[in-house]
Design a protein around this motif. Sequence first.
Motif, PDB file in Angstrom:
ATOM      1  N   VAL A   7      -8.358  -5.169  -4.931  1.00 23.14           N
ATOM      2  CA  VAL A   7      -7.141  -4.745  -4.237  1.00 23.14           C
ATOM      3  C   VAL A   7      -6.336  -3.814  -5.133  1.00 23.14           C
ATOM      4  O   VAL A   7      -5.887  -2.744  -4.712  1.00 23.14           O
ATOM      5  N   ASP A  23     -10.801  -2.846  -2.212  1.00 26.79           N
ATOM      6  CA  ASP A  23     -11.023  -4.140  -1.572  1.00 26.79           C
ATOM      7  C   ASP A  23     -11.862  -4.024  -0.303  1.00 26.79           C
ATOM      8  O   ASP A  23     -12.457  -5.006   0.144  1.00 26.79           O
ATOM      9  N   VAL A  78       0.352  -3.232   1.176  1.00 25.95           N
ATOM     10  CA  VAL A  78      -0.722  -3.965   0.504  1.00 25.95           C
ATOM     11  C   VAL A  78      -0.999  -5.253   1.269  1.00 25.95           C
ATOM     12  O   VAL A  78      -0.078  -5.972   1.660  1.00 25.95           O
ATOM     13  N   PHE A  94      -4.440  -8.357   2.162  1.00 24.87           N
ATOM     14  CA  PHE A  94      -5.816  -8.791   1.899  1.00 24.87           C
ATOM     15  C   PHE A  94      -6.388  -9.337   3.190  1.00 24.87           C
ATOM     16  O   PHE A  94      -5.823 -10.246   3.803  1.00 24.87           O
TER      17      PHE A  94
END
Length: 413
Positions: A95, A100, A125, A127
């Motif tokens: 990341v 990622d 940002v 995930f």
Amino acid sequence: MADDATGREVPTRRDYVKYGGGVIGGTLLAGCAGQGDGGESSPTATETPTDEATPTETPEDTSYSVTMSPVGEVTFEEVPSNVMAYSPQYADMLVALGHDDSLNSLGFLSYAETLTYFFDHLDGVSFDAEGLTELFSNGSFDKEILYELDSDVHLMDPAWLSAFDNWSKADTEEVVENVGPFFANRYSREHTQPPEGWRDGYRYYTIWEITEKVSQVFREPERFAALQEEYEKLYATIRSNLPPRSERPSVGLVAFYEGEFYPYKISGPGFGKAHTRPMGARDAFADSDRTYDENYGASYDYEGMLEVDPDVILHNFAVTPFYDWDEVKATVSEDPVGSELTAVRNDRFYASGQSFQGPLQNLLQLEMTAKQLYPEQFGEWPRFEEGDTYPDFPEEEQLFDHQRVADVINGDR
């Protein structure tokens, strides 16, 4: 193509990676020749093609090598785009480095919740664990999964992998030969000893040294340098503003489970303590007559914990899905003895971070821990409840530039 011992047809090593110089041994050249980016020139209008083409130029060698213990030197022909990672610190690195989207797996998919907790407040940002393969299954590690994933590189320490009951060094060599190399270092987390067969020359690194090497694999030196600069400024800010030692609190880093407190050293070696060691706090268990180590070497019941009675209690891994923090805090606070603990009475029993930290979690966990231990110097840390994400502090309350870090991750340097 080559056949393995089971008669299954498997590919030879990838044509963009070769392995050499490490304890796995030998130089294993990947792939088949003639599959690089360069090619043969086409015949011009005045040339007469023949049955045998004659190359007129040599393809440029774009390979690059990165070395890390215990894998030795790994040479890549291009940046990996399909990546296996077991531990969440490597997902953190991907990341941070803007790669990622290359991740295909994690050891435990539940760790995605922890990464989400830390990353969601950073602008742009996130995930996303959707589509990732979970690698751990019933205490074993399935080699077939590695063939199915067909990864360009495995961000997992082969020394640690060899500790699994169903895994051997020969399995590692087979995967390196037929799928792709390993590139990771696990035992730097606690500076513990790797398994036999891997101990000679095994080196320990900081999390930033490991991140730098991973940044070299993904050809992201500028991103790494920018993030490291933020880390160095944060570290200097914390160290220069610590109160005198006599005014620092005693701290108990523990995990609470079934009525027992299991302590950890707050200043032990390894990157697992990279968020507590710089705080220079007094370890509440340092003078205890009970032996303890990194991994539950001793336990304390409520009465024993009250004898130690730290000024601040940090619950290790509390922001991960492995503990229900609301339940832990309620259980301890409502116990007749637990409620007498100084940290509980003063509302200084905190949900803390975790040791599987990459560079981004390290930045945020340093800020978190500084605020938890030294609110007068660094500002108050808010209460944590299940479902929360990392606090979105106003700029004046941030110990490092959160927007700058987000910009680096997003490529807006």
